[in-house]
Design a protein around this motif. Structure first.
Motif, PDB file in Angstrom:
ATOM      1  N   ALA A   1       5.705  -0.354  -8.468  1.00 58.27           N
ATOM      2  CA  ALA A   1       4.443   0.289  -8.095  1.00 58.27           C
ATOM      3  C   ALA A   1       3.248  -0.334  -8.777  1.00 58.27           C
ATOM      4  N   SER A   2       3.457  -0.974  -9.919  1.00 59.16           N
ATOM      5  CA  SER A   2       2.323  -1.535 -10.644  1.00 59.16           C
ATOM      6  C   SER A   2       1.665  -2.668  -9.885  1.00 59.16           C
ATOM      7  N   ARG A   3       2.387  -3.261  -8.907  1.00 54.94           N
ATOM      8  CA  ARG A   3       1.836  -4.379  -8.164  1.00 54.94           C
ATOM      9  C   ARG A   3       0.880  -3.915  -7.081  1.00 54.94           C
ATOM     10  N   CYS A   4       0.856  -2.613  -6.786  1.00 54.38           N
ATOM     11  CA  CYS A   4       0.023  -2.171  -5.669  1.00 54.38           C
ATOM     12  C   CYS A   4      -0.461  -0.742  -5.867  1.00 54.38           C
ATOM     13  N   ALA A   5      -0.954  -0.422  -7.044  1.00 53.85           N
ATOM     14  CA  ALA A   5      -1.410   0.927  -7.326  1.00 53.85           C
ATOM     15  C   ALA A   5      -2.918   1.046  -7.130  1.00 53.85           C
ATOM     16  N   PRO A   6      -3.352   1.806  -6.123  1.00 58.63           N
ATOM     17  CA  PRO A   6      -4.786   2.012  -5.937  1.00 58.63           C
ATOM     18  C   PRO A   6      -5.379   2.755  -7.125  1.00 58.63           C
ATOM     19  N   GLN A   7      -6.656   2.567  -7.368  1.00 55.35           N
ATOM     20  CA  GLN A   7      -7.344   3.278  -8.430  1.00 55.35           C
ATOM     21  C   GLN A   7      -8.797   3.480  -8.038  1.00 55.35           C
ATOM     22  N   ARG A   8      -9.509   4.270  -8.830  1.00 55.80           N
ATOM     23  CA  ARG A   8     -10.909   4.522  -8.541  1.00 55.80           C
ATOM     24  C   ARG A   8     -11.735   3.272  -8.820  1.00 55.80           C
ATOM     25  N   LEU A   9     -12.716   3.037  -7.975  1.00 55.68           N
ATOM     26  CA  LEU A   9     -13.606   1.896  -8.163  1.00 55.68           C
ATOM     27  C   LEU A   9     -14.274   1.963  -9.532  1.00 55.68           C
TER      28      LEU A   9
ATOM     29  N   ARG B   1      -9.897  -4.254  -2.724  1.00 55.16           N
ATOM     30  CA  ARG B   1     -10.072  -3.872  -1.326  1.00 55.16           C
ATOM     31  C   ARG B   1     -10.192  -2.353  -1.263  1.00 55.16           C
ATOM     32  N   VAL B   2     -11.170  -1.853  -0.538  1.00 52.19           N
ATOM     33  CA  VAL B   2     -11.363  -0.409  -0.393  1.00 52.19           C
ATOM     34  C   VAL B   2     -10.223   0.161   0.449  1.00 52.19           C
ATOM     35  N   THR B   3      -9.573   1.211  -0.064  1.00 51.83           N
ATOM     36  CA  THR B   3      -8.469   1.823   0.669  1.00 51.83           C
ATOM     37  C   THR B   3      -8.779   3.238   1.144  1.00 51.83           C
ATOM     38  N   TYR B   4      -9.661   3.938   0.429  1.00 48.49           N
ATOM     39  CA  TYR B   4      -9.896   5.343   0.777  1.00 48.49           C
ATOM     40  C   TYR B   4     -11.239   5.783   0.211  1.00 48.49           C
ATOM     41  N   VAL B   5     -12.000   6.535   0.995  1.00 45.08           N
ATOM     42  CA  VAL B   5     -13.291   7.067   0.550  1.00 45.08           C
ATOM     43  C   VAL B   5     -13.260   8.579   0.697  1.00 45.08           C
ATOM     44  N   THR B   6     -13.510   9.294  -0.399  1.00 45.32           N
ATOM     45  CA  THR B   6     -13.393  10.756  -0.387  1.00 45.32           C
ATOM     46  C   THR B   6     -14.733  11.460  -0.241  1.00 45.32           C
TER      47      THR B   6
ATOM     48  N   LEU C   1     -19.077  -0.903   2.412  1.00 41.47           N
ATOM     49  CA  LEU C   1     -18.040  -0.292   1.574  1.00 41.47           C
ATOM     50  C   LEU C   1     -17.250   0.728   2.387  1.00 41.47           C
ATOM     51  N   THR C   2     -16.407   0.234   3.266  1.00 42.10           N
ATOM     52  CA  THR C   2     -15.559   1.061   4.115  1.00 42.10           C
ATOM     53  C   THR C   2     -14.110   0.620   3.925  1.00 42.10           C
ATOM     54  N   PRO C   3     -13.123   1.473   4.276  1.00 39.39           N
ATOM     55  CA  PRO C   3     -11.720   1.092   4.113  1.00 39.39           C
ATOM     56  C   PRO C   3     -11.410  -0.274   4.731  1.00 39.39           C
ATOM     57  N   GLY C   4     -10.769  -1.123   3.940  1.00 38.30           N
ATOM     58  CA  GLY C   4     -10.431  -2.468   4.379  1.00 38.30           C
ATOM     59  C   GLY C   4     -11.387  -3.523   3.856  1.00 38.30           C
ATOM     60  N   ALA C   5     -12.579  -3.105   3.414  1.00 39.41           N
ATOM     61  CA  ALA C   5     -13.572  -4.058   2.916  1.00 39.41           C
ATOM     62  C   ALA C   5     -13.175  -4.585   1.541  1.00 39.41           C
ATOM     63  N   GLU C   6     -13.477  -5.857   1.294  1.00 38.25           N
ATOM     64  CA  GLU C   6     -13.203  -6.459  -0.006  1.00 38.25           C
ATOM     65  C   GLU C   6     -14.493  -6.563  -0.810  1.00 38.25           C
ATOM     66  N   LEU C   7     -14.358  -6.471  -2.128  1.00 29.88           N
ATOM     67  CA  LEU C   7     -15.530  -6.512  -2.993  1.00 29.88           C
ATOM     68  C   LEU C   7     -15.183  -7.171  -4.321  1.00 29.88           C
ATOM     69  N   THR C   8     -16.230  -7.549  -5.032  1.00 30.82           N
ATOM     70  CA  THR C   8     -16.093  -8.094  -6.378  1.00 30.82           C
ATOM     71  C   THR C   8     -17.033  -7.329  -7.300  1.00 30.82           C
TER      72      THR C   8
ATOM     73  N   MET D   1     -16.628   6.813  -8.346  1.00 36.64           N
ATOM     74  CA  MET D   1     -15.450   7.638  -8.619  1.00 36.64           C
ATOM     75  C   MET D   1     -14.843   8.209  -7.344  1.00 36.64           C
ATOM     76  N   GLN D   2     -15.589   8.182  -6.251  1.00 32.91           N
ATOM     77  CA  GLN D   2     -15.105   8.735  -4.986  1.00 32.91           C
ATOM     78  C   GLN D   2     -14.599   7.660  -4.027  1.00 32.91           C
ATOM     79  N   ILE D   3     -14.481   6.431  -4.531  1.00 37.10           N
ATOM     80  CA  ILE D   3     -13.991   5.321  -3.717  1.00 37.10           C
ATOM     81  C   ILE D   3     -12.700   4.790  -4.324  1.00 37.10           C
ATOM     82  N   GLU D   4     -11.629   4.800  -3.553  1.00 30.63           N
ATOM     83  CA  GLU D   4     -10.335   4.309  -4.018  1.00 30.63           C
ATOM     84  C   GLU D   4     -10.165   2.865  -3.560  1.00 30.63           C
ATOM     85  N   VAL D   5      -9.731   2.007  -4.476  1.00 28.61           N
ATOM     86  CA  VAL D   5      -9.587   0.586  -4.158  1.00 28.61           C
ATOM     87  C   VAL D   5      -8.234   0.063  -4.613  1.00 28.61           C
ATOM     88  N   LEU D   6      -7.856  -1.076  -4.049  1.00 25.21           N
ATOM     89  CA  LEU D   6      -6.622  -1.760  -4.429  1.00 25.21           C
ATOM     90  C   LEU D   6      -7.001  -3.111  -5.029  1.00 25.21           C
TER      91      LEU D   6
END
Length: 226
Positions: free
Chosen positions: A137-145, A155-160, A175-182, A209-214
């Motif tokens: 799981a450590s290879r693909c654990a989403p976390q808060r931006l 990569r954005v996975t979920y927006v609450t 900044l929508t699900p699927g978008a990549e950022l740095t 804090m309301q944006i989940e990313v991978l």
């Protein structure tokens, strides 16, 4: 009880991660869970409290958290969807292992049961996830931006966010699900300077804090335009 409650991607990731860390049904220390997910101890404590309230986990003081039979069943569903997508991406699309794993972890949270069943049939029903999963799981654990540091790519996975104005703002910024950022920089007040495919922008910690990313390594992806 749990099947009647909408489950967020963040909850699913906690369930799947706990399942992968449990050994012989022993409790998983919260410190280990926090390290695995790169989440703060406070965030892990709060989420585990919610899992216990919903009947998906039990907590033993000084020992940790353990999934109930219902929680284990939900975790196996998540891991099953991950397995199906990873198989599809590897065998049918020829994706490399890291790319397949990253996308599978994103898609597992957006796949309804009927689609998962059709995918299993298309793939000739790959073997289901074992009762004691061994997925890393450590290879693909989403976390808060808001948890990311300068220089990380994600990569954005979920927006609450439920606020319509804030949602429209994020959409306009890409900044929508699927978008990549740095993450270019993190200020002392927690606000982040980001680069997306659309533009460079700064967002406050509360919004982040309301944006989940991978998170991902830039060596395995195309760089985000600067």
């Amino acid at each position: 009880m749990g099947s009647e409650v909408e489950i967020s991607g963040n909850v699913e990731m906690y369930l799947a991660t706990i399942a992968t860390l449990q050994i012989a049904e022993q409790p998983v220390p919260l410190s280990q869970l926090a390290e695995q997910l790169s989440h703060s101890p406070a965030s892990v404590n709060e989420m585990c409290r919610k899992l216990v309230e919903r009947g998906w986990a039990t907590y033993q003081p000084y020992k940790g958290v353990k999934l109930t039979p219902e929680g284990t069943a939900l975790a196996r569903q998540v891991l099953r969807r991950r397995q199906l997508w990873e198989t599809f991406l590897l065998e049918r699309l020829g994706a490399d292992a890291n790319e397949a794993r990253a996308f599978a972890c994103y898609l597992e949270h957006a796949t309804p049961d009927d689609l998962a069943q059709r995918l299993a049939e298309y793939l000739a029903r790959p073997e289901p996830v074992p009762a004691t999963p061994t997925v890393d799981a450590s290879r693909c654990a989403p976390q808060r931006l808001s948890n990311l540091i300068s220089g990380q790519h994600a990569r954005v996975t979920y927006v609450t966010i439920n606020d319509e104005v804030a949602s429209e703002f994020l959409c306009a910024q890409g900044l929508t699900p699927g978008a990549e950022l740095t993450v270019l920089a993190v200020s002392s007040d927690g606000s982040l300077l980001l680069q997306t495919a659309v533009r460079r922008l700064t967002i406050c910690q509360e919004l982040a804090m309301q944006i989940e990313v991978l998170p991902f390594s830039i060596t395995n992806h195309s760089a985000v335009p600067r």
